[in-house]
Design an enzyme around this catalytic site. Structure first.
Site, mmCIF file in Angstrom:
data_model
loop_
_atom_site.group_PDB
_atom_site.id
_atom_site.type_symbol
_atom_site.label_atom_id
_atom_site.label_comp_id
_atom_site.label_asym_id
_atom_site.label_seq_id
_atom_site.Cartn_x
_atom_site.Cartn_y
_atom_site.Cartn_z
ATOM 1 N N CYS A 169 0.866 -1.181 0.000
ATOM 2 C CA CYS A 169 0.000 0.000 0.000
ATOM 3 C C CYS A 169 0.899 1.226 0.000
ATOM 4 O O CYS A 169 1.933 1.248 0.683
ATOM 5 C CB CYS A 169 -0.896 -0.013 1.240
ATOM 6 N N HIS A 170 0.522 2.257 -0.739
ATOM 7 C CA HIS A 170 1.374 3.441 -0.858
ATOM 8 C C HIS A 170 1.064 4.514 0.180
ATOM 9 O O HIS A 170 1.561 5.635 0.075
ATOM 10 C CB HIS A 170 1.255 4.038 -2.262
ATOM 11 N N HIS A 199 -3.388 1.431 6.770
ATOM 12 C CA HIS A 199 -4.295 2.585 6.804
ATOM 13 C C HIS A 199 -4.418 3.196 8.197
ATOM 14 O O HIS A 199 -5.148 4.171 8.371
ATOM 15 C CB HIS A 199 -5.693 2.245 6.272
#
Length: 430
Positions: A169-170, A199
């Protein structure tokens, strides 16, 4: 030559960017690329995209586009997953049905009721894909982009612990990029490390020339009161560490923001935002299809920001990099549950991928992460045991849902969502 399989390659814009990033490296110009999607139209657009990107990059790739997943993964060195089970229709249900009950989400793909039901739709697919990998490419590195990231990486460790799985995930990278722009320093030369859950990781280290950049951020916040209307700034003020996902995402993981119209207005939130984003993604697909039909060049973004191309390049060439990625917690974060999926720094080079143990998180940060992981853990256990009760209990312990709905309403909502998703739900949980 390295072989790379894209599963769900019909996510055409994402496929385009991953390919552009991959093929910017001359060392990867001879890759064996396999594209898989079950939608013939999307697969055709993905194939056309790959051919155009390869031609513009001067690469001589070997390309296979196939609706047969087993053909795509057989003998692969890297398997990249970007499948969204249920598509835009599933996203609408996950957001719009809870909203009718008064439970608001912005994105709905990570945790909470939207994350739980997206996870439950995805787990059977993951199980089947990983079974194929166990048989056809047991030594491949599985690079997962599909949300809910933490649940999917955790589930993969349950059903196929021998497959090397890395959740990518970036969010950490773009968080630091945005913060550096805010305080007026270049990202290059900045040192940063984050840890937590996907997240909802925490920027534990952020410095330049040995000096923390947090004081510069605090000064910016003092100078601009409007910054205090950002969800992430509010979390930072209360917890003491900056969270690594957007304000839109972060708002739905806690009980603080979407519970009232006043909070929604104060923090400038847009409930159900991901419905509009999903519609934009469909429009981008149609534009790509039209561009290929007319011979118009596709738009390619500059700069390699996605992690999958970096991981592949580092392993193939031996180039050392540090990235952030998601793996099961085996001695990586001391005060989060053993085995749960956590996000930590990783070293990548010719010897593979190695997670960096981060010790204990600040206790207040770990406390919020555990609330998130409680939801994920119950969803995993619901799938493992076939317990419909655990599905509802997973939503019950979500801070956002619990701040808005009664237990009776949560049970009714889960009943309605289960019926609405129909055969996409695991058979035992229907």
């Amino acid at each position: 030559m390295p072989s790379v399989a894209f599963i769900g390659a019909g996510s055409v814009v994402f496929t385009r960017q991953l390919l552009a990033d991959l093929l910017r490296s001359p060392e990867l110009h001879d890759i064996d690329l396999r594209l898989h999607d079950i939608d013939p139209e999307r697969l055709a657009v993905a194939e056309g995209t790959a051919r155009q990107v390869a031609e513009r990059s001067g690469a001589s790739i070997t390309l296979t586009a196939t609706p047969d997943r087993r053909v795509a993964v057989e003998g692969a060195d890297f398997v990249v997953n970007m499948v969204q089970i249920g598509g835009i229709a599933g996203t609408r249900r996950d957001l719009e049905i809870p909203a009718r009950y008064g439970l608001l989400q912005t994105i709905g793909d990570t945790t909470g009721v939207g994350g739980v039901f997206r996870g439950l739709r995805t787990f059977p697919f993951l199980s089947a894909l990983l079974k194929d990998m166990q048989e056809l490419c047991p030594n491949a590195l599985f690079l997962n982009y599909t949300n809910p990231m933490a649940m999917n990486v955790w589930w993969a460790s349950v059903v196929a612990p021998e497959i090397r799985t890395l959740g990518l995930c970036h969010s950490v990278y773009w968080t630091v990029d945005g913060l550096c722009e805010l305080v007026g320093v270049p990202l290059e030369g900045t040192h940063f490390r984050a840890a937590g859950v996907n997240h909802q990781a925490w920027l534990l280290e952020w410095s330049r020339d040995g000096e923390s950049l947090y004081p510069a951020l605090q000064q910016k916040i003092r100078e601009d009161p409007e910054l205090e209307r950002r969800v992430r700034v509010e979390i930072y003020k209360r917890i003491g560490y900056y969270p690594t996902e957007t304000s839109e995402h972060s708002s739905e993981y806690l009980s603080w923001f979407l519970r009232s119209k006043e909070q929604i207005e104060r923090f400038r939130l847009e409930p159900l935002q991901y419905v509009g984003i999903s519609e934009e993604n469909v429009a981008e697909f149609e534009d790509a299809k039209a561009a290929l039909a007319s011979g118009r060049p596709l738009e390619l973004h500059e700069g390699a920001a996605e992690y999958a191309p970096q991981v592949i390049h580092s392993i193939v060439t031996g180039t050392r990099r540090e990235i952030h990625a998601n793996v099961p917690n085996h001695g990586l974060i001391d005060n989060l549950p053993e085995g749960a999926a956590v996000e930590v720094p990783h070293i990548v080079d010719g010897d593979g991928v190695r997670a960096v143990p981060m010790g204990a998180l600040p206790p207040q940060a770990a406390a919020l992460n555990r609330s998130y992981l409680n939801v994920a853990g119950l969803a995993i256990e619901a799938m493992r045991t076939g317990s419909k009760e655990l599905v509802r209990q997973a939503v019950l312990v979500d801070p956002n849902a619990a701040s808005t709905l009664t237990p009776e309403q949560i049970w009714a909502l889960c009943d309605e969502l289960t019926a609405a998703h129909g055969e996409l739900m695991p058979e035992a949980l229907r």
